[in-house]
Design a protein around this motif. Sequence first.
Motif, PDB file in Angstrom:
ATOM      1  N   SER A  42      -2.466   6.183   6.200  1.00 59.20           N
ATOM      2  CA  SER A  42      -1.659   5.357   5.294  1.00 59.20           C
ATOM      3  C   SER A  42      -1.714   3.890   5.685  1.00 59.20           C
ATOM      4  N   SER A  43      -2.689   3.522   6.480  1.00 61.56           N
ATOM      5  CA  SER A  43      -2.821   2.142   6.941  1.00 61.56           C
ATOM      6  C   SER A  43      -3.093   1.213   5.762  1.00 61.56           C
ATOM      7  N   VAL A  44      -2.748  -0.052   5.943  1.00 58.74           N
ATOM      8  CA  VAL A  44      -2.971  -1.047   4.892  1.00 58.74           C
ATOM      9  C   VAL A  44      -4.112  -1.983   5.290  1.00 58.74           C
ATOM     10  N   ASN A  45      -4.778  -2.507   4.280  1.00 61.76           N
ATOM     11  CA  ASN A  45      -5.880  -3.458   4.462  1.00 61.76           C
ATOM     12  C   ASN A  45      -7.026  -2.892   5.308  1.00 61.76           C
ATOM     13  N   VAL A  46      -7.355  -1.616   5.068  1.00 63.09           N
ATOM     14  CA  VAL A  46      -8.428  -0.958   5.815  1.00 63.09           C
ATOM     15  C   VAL A  46      -9.767  -1.252   5.141  1.00 63.09           C
ATOM     16  N   LYS A  47     -10.674  -1.757   5.930  1.00 63.41           N
ATOM     17  CA  LYS A  47     -12.036  -2.016   5.452  1.00 63.41           C
ATOM     18  C   LYS A  47     -12.872  -0.738   5.530  1.00 63.41           C
TER      19      LYS A  47
END
Length: 107
Positions: A42-47
């Motif tokens: 659920s991490s944010v801003n994952v490349k």
Amino acid sequence: IFMLASCNEMTDLYEGARPVKFWVTASQSFITEGESITFNDSSVNVKSRVWTFEGGSITTSTEKNPVVVYSTGGVFKTKVTSEFNDGTKEDRLFLITVRPPVVADFS
């Protein structure tokens, strides 16, 4: 009339706090042979992300929510490495315990 005065300027209450950007979980960590575990990033801003599964039905995945079946008993490592848009990386290690099924042995 009631007045409050302060010599100090009001500061942000959240100063020094940073939002959580790396959040990964597993639906469970103790299962019986043949059961599955759903992993969730659920991490944010994952490349990008790379999961590695020791002892699982798949060995690697780049999916956000992979589902892995464990067919044999043991303790297995699952690792995810997430790279964020700002170039930073975070790792998380899960230890998965897989037990053999319980079989009744009586008559």
